[in-house]
Design an enzyme around this catalytic site. Sequence first.
Site, short mmCIF file in Angstrom:
data_model
loop_
_atom_site.label_atom_id
_atom_site.label_comp_id
_atom_site.label_asym_id
_atom_site.label_seq_id
_atom_site.Cartn_x
_atom_site.Cartn_y
_atom_site.Cartn_z
N ASP A 112 57.18 70.53 -1.60
CA ASP A 112 55.77 70.22 -1.35
C ASP A 112 55.72 71.08 -0.02
O ASP A 112 56.65 70.88 0.99
CB ASP A 112 55.52 68.69 -1.22
CG ASP A 112 55.34 68.13 -2.72
OD1 ASP A 112 55.12 68.79 -3.39
OD2 ASP A 112 55.79 66.95 -2.56
N ASP A 132 50.81 70.92 -8.18
CA ASP A 132 49.96 69.73 -7.73
C ASP A 132 48.63 70.07 -7.87
O ASP A 132 47.75 69.39 -8.51
CB ASP A 132 50.59 69.07 -6.71
CG ASP A 132 51.66 68.59 -6.61
OD1 ASP A 132 52.54 68.28 -7.64
OD2 ASP A 132 52.45 68.38 -5.40
#
Length: 159
Positions: A112, A132
Amino acid sequence: MFIYYGIAALVIIIDQLTKWLVVTNMEVRERIPLIDPYLSLLSHRNRGAAWGMLEGQMWLFAIVTIVVVGGIVYYFQKEGKNNPLFAWSLMLLLGGAVGNFIDRMVRGEVVDFVSVLVPVINYDFPIFNVADASLTAGVILVIIYLFLDEKKNKKDKVA
């Protein structure tokens, strides 16, 4: 029909490229401000699902992802081919699911890197990645599609 699968492929390519750039050019927890303090790149690893839930349950993620991918392909073949909005939403979901699945299977964790601080309420949004964002956009488009489809069905019943 294959153009829609190209959308999923493009999401996967951009997702994996951006993650590779983060992994090869940033240390874990390194932060690069873009619009300080509201938007930055922050190298982070997640061994779980959203917000770190179910950490270390790779076998569960593998099974769930395979089932979800199968469901997405099924619904695309059955319903999505004839409805562009639904097709787009399914392909965004497919690209996002596969992008994070690749991370889990290859790295054992998801990379991330987008960090957002919501200014009005001073909320530090959970760090996320391209996959995401694609999943989120796909879910929003599915909701819009379902809303519009329901509205159309009610209108057709009245007519």
